[in-house]
Design a protein around this motif. Structure first.
Motif, mmCIF file in Angstrom:
data_model
loop_
_atom_site.group_PDB
_atom_site.id
_atom_site.type_symbol
_atom_site.label_atom_id
_atom_site.label_comp_id
_atom_site.label_asym_id
_atom_site.label_seq_id
_atom_site.Cartn_x
_atom_site.Cartn_y
_atom_site.Cartn_z
ATOM 1 N N LEU A 142 18.167 51.778 39.011
ATOM 2 C CA LEU A 142 19.652 52.350 38.579
ATOM 3 C C LEU A 142 19.754 51.521 37.124
ATOM 4 N N GLY A 143 19.367 50.306 36.863
ATOM 5 C CA GLY A 143 19.530 49.666 35.842
ATOM 6 C C GLY A 143 19.079 50.238 34.445
ATOM 7 N N GLU A 144 17.782 50.656 34.924
ATOM 8 C CA GLU A 144 17.006 51.553 33.687
ATOM 9 C C GLU A 144 17.597 53.020 33.473
ATOM 10 N N ARG A 145 18.074 53.734 34.528
ATOM 11 C CA ARG A 145 18.437 55.045 34.237
ATOM 12 C C ARG A 145 20.128 54.943 33.717
ATOM 13 N N TYR A 146 20.717 53.883 34.620
ATOM 14 C CA TYR A 146 22.434 54.031 34.225
ATOM 15 C C TYR A 146 22.983 52.668 33.857
ATOM 16 N N PRO A 147 22.577 52.089 32.686
ATOM 17 C CA PRO A 147 22.785 50.740 32.249
ATOM 18 C C PRO A 147 24.132 50.272 32.156
ATOM 19 N N ARG A 148 25.355 51.476 32.250
ATOM 20 C CA ARG A 148 26.582 51.040 32.279
ATOM 21 C C ARG A 148 27.394 50.724 33.575
ATOM 22 N N ILE A 149 26.382 51.138 34.610
ATOM 23 C CA ILE A 149 26.976 50.850 36.254
ATOM 24 C C ILE A 149 26.497 49.175 36.170
ATOM 25 N N GLU A 150 27.762 48.698 36.509
ATOM 26 C CA GLU A 150 27.709 47.054 36.887
ATOM 27 C C GLU A 150 27.798 47.125 38.646
ATOM 28 N N ALA A 151 26.833 46.649 39.117
ATOM 29 C CA ALA A 151 26.654 46.658 40.609
ATOM 30 C C ALA A 151 26.983 45.338 41.127
ATOM 31 N N PHE A 152 27.999 45.309 42.221
ATOM 32 C CA PHE A 152 28.332 44.180 43.138
ATOM 33 C C PHE A 152 27.815 44.429 44.329
ATOM 34 N N ILE A 153 27.119 43.401 45.081
ATOM 35 C CA ILE A 153 26.547 43.693 46.216
ATOM 36 C C ILE A 153 27.078 42.517 47.240
ATOM 37 N N ARG A 154 27.570 43.168 48.461
ATOM 38 C CA ARG A 154 28.017 42.295 49.647
ATOM 39 C C ARG A 154 27.104 42.391 50.606
ATOM 40 N N PRO A 155 26.416 41.247 50.982
ATOM 41 C CA PRO A 155 25.377 41.109 51.949
ATOM 42 C C PRO A 155 26.250 41.098 53.454
ATOM 43 N N GLY A 156 25.444 41.541 54.699
ATOM 44 C CA GLY A 156 26.452 41.668 55.769
ATOM 45 C C GLY A 156 25.670 42.430 56.842
ATOM 46 N N ALA A 157 26.055 42.392 58.225
ATOM 47 C CA ALA A 157 25.538 43.053 59.209
ATOM 48 C C ALA A 157 25.883 44.571 59.093
ATOM 49 N N SER A 158 25.107 45.440 59.765
ATOM 50 C CA SER A 158 25.477 46.783 59.711
ATOM 51 C C SER A 158 26.872 47.305 60.043
ATOM 52 N N ALA A 159 27.245 46.633 61.158
ATOM 53 C CA ALA A 159 28.795 47.017 61.721
ATOM 54 C C ALA A 159 29.686 46.637 60.664
ATOM 55 N N ASP A 160 29.710 45.265 60.267
ATOM 56 C CA ASP A 160 30.692 44.869 59.220
ATOM 57 C C ASP A 160 30.616 45.804 58.086
ATOM 58 N N LEU A 161 29.594 46.085 57.429
ATOM 59 C CA LEU A 161 29.585 46.875 56.154
ATOM 60 C C LEU A 161 29.827 48.194 56.510
ATOM 61 N N TYR A 162 29.748 48.845 57.611
ATOM 62 C CA TYR A 162 30.332 50.245 57.880
ATOM 63 C C TYR A 162 31.657 50.190 58.036
ATOM 64 N N ASN A 163 32.172 49.291 58.725
ATOM 65 C CA ASN A 163 33.742 49.190 58.541
ATOM 66 C C ASN A 163 34.395 49.006 57.339
ATOM 67 N N SER A 164 33.818 48.112 56.372
ATOM 68 C CA SER A 164 34.298 48.007 55.199
ATOM 69 C C SER A 164 34.091 49.104 54.220
ATOM 70 N N LEU A 165 33.061 49.981 54.440
ATOM 71 C CA LEU A 165 33.072 51.206 53.785
ATOM 72 C C LEU A 165 34.240 52.287 54.162
ATOM 73 N N LEU A 166 34.280 52.360 55.627
ATOM 74 C CA LEU A 166 35.395 53.134 55.789
ATOM 75 C C LEU A 166 36.863 52.816 55.510
ATOM 76 N N ALA A 167 36.919 51.369 55.141
ATOM 77 C CA ALA A 167 38.374 50.940 54.953
ATOM 78 C C ALA A 167 38.595 50.908 53.231
ATOM 79 N N GLY A 168 37.401 51.566 52.587
ATOM 80 C CA GLY A 168 37.225 51.622 51.122
ATOM 81 C C GLY A 168 36.953 50.400 50.311
ATOM 82 N N GLU A 169 36.483 49.450 50.949
ATOM 83 C CA GLU A 169 36.155 48.186 50.441
ATOM 84 C C GLU A 169 34.815 48.343 49.687
#
Length: 286
Positions: free
Chosen positions: A111-138
């Motif tokens: 991603l960094g090589e192809r699209y250097p203008r994207i700034e990625a922020f990563i949140r670690p977590g369990a699948s269920a928590d990440l799933y709920n955060s995605l549906l909540a728009g977080e």
């Protein structure tokens, strides 16, 4: 108003410490304090009270804090919109522990090589928590274990890895029959609160296997390390390398079990959809 100053204030309020906020923002404490003063001068109100090494928001600071998240998010969305649908701006990702080490590094490098203008922020977590955060728009996208229930129509899914169940035993184990090993040796269980752990539980029930319960953990690398020391046996998905180094394990694939799918889930629309699609492209190219 410089949105970076507002972000700094939010971080200080969250940490309760200028020094800790500076560490997380990769700034000096003096730079953080300078940003706070500039923001207070622009707004015409004191935003924090300093008591020793700690800081707390003033009533004015609390009022600003209540709106700050919305304002910061709006500015980020404007940056994405101003890119004229080109992949740019912030990308909010979630990832499980095994995805962080086994899948995401290569994807992010691409991603960094192809699209250097994207700034990625990563949140670690369990699948269920990440799933709920995605549906909540977080989150904009998440690399997680596919749930056992149907996915929402507003989301898309791309499978990155099929991970069959493995029985792991110490390397010198003489038991050939997996079910016999599970019945006779202490069982280190993959946490049933995890979607992957629920796959293991369904396997045991479907095959009528009774185990000698000893310990339940949500960290697969820790489970493997305990088995290596001869403390028990376990059933785990064949997660993406790397596994912990130096382990001497016997790994037997279990027939008749579900295969854990690890993949990426994302929403079909949103202000950062160009960046999301760029990320999916890099996932698919792995």
């Amino acid at each position: 108003m410089d949105v970076r100053f507002l972000e700094t204030f939010v971080m200080v309020a969250s940490c309760g410490s200028i020094a800790e906020a500076a560490r997380r923002l990769h700034l000096t404490p003096a730079a953080v304090a300078q940003r706070l003063r500039a923001l207070e001068h622009e707004l015409g109100h004191s935003l924090v009270n300093r008591v020793g090494r700690t800081v707390r928001p003033t009533p004015s600071g609390l009022a600003v804090l209540a709106r700050a998240g919305e304002l910061i998010e709006a500015v980020r969305d404007l940056k994405s919109a101003a890119a004229n649908d080109l992949p740019a701006g912030e990308l909010r990702l979630g990832a499980t522990a095994t995805a962080l080490t086994g899948l995401l590094p290569g994807i992010l490098a691409r991603l960094g090589e192809r699209y250097p203008r994207i700034e990625a922020f990563i949140r670690p977590g369990a699948s269920a928590d990440l799933y709920n955060s995605l549906l909540a728009g977080e989150l904009d996208a998440a690399v997680l274990v596919r749930p056992h229930f149907p996915l929402p129509k507003a989301a898309n899914w791309l499978t990155l890895r099929h991970e069959p169940l493995l029985l792991i035993t110490p390397a010198d184990s003489a038991l050939e029959d997996p079910h016999r090993a599970l019945a006779q040796l202490p069982f280190i269980r993959y946490d049933r609160n995890q979607w992957g752990g629920q796959i293991v539980e369904r396997y045991l029930r479907q095959h009528g296997v009774r185990v000698r319960e000893w310990l339940e953990l949500d960290a697969l690398d820790a489970i493997a390390a305990l088995v290596d020391r001869g403390l028990g046996v376990s059933i785990v998905p064949d997660w993406a390398p790397p596994w912990p180094e130096g382990l001497r394990l016997r790994r037997q694939r279990l027939a008749g079990g579900e295969v854990r799918q690890t993949g990426v889930l994302w929403g079909r629309s949103g202000p950062r959809i160009a960046a999301v699609q760029a990320f999916i492209e890099c996932c698919a190219a792995r």
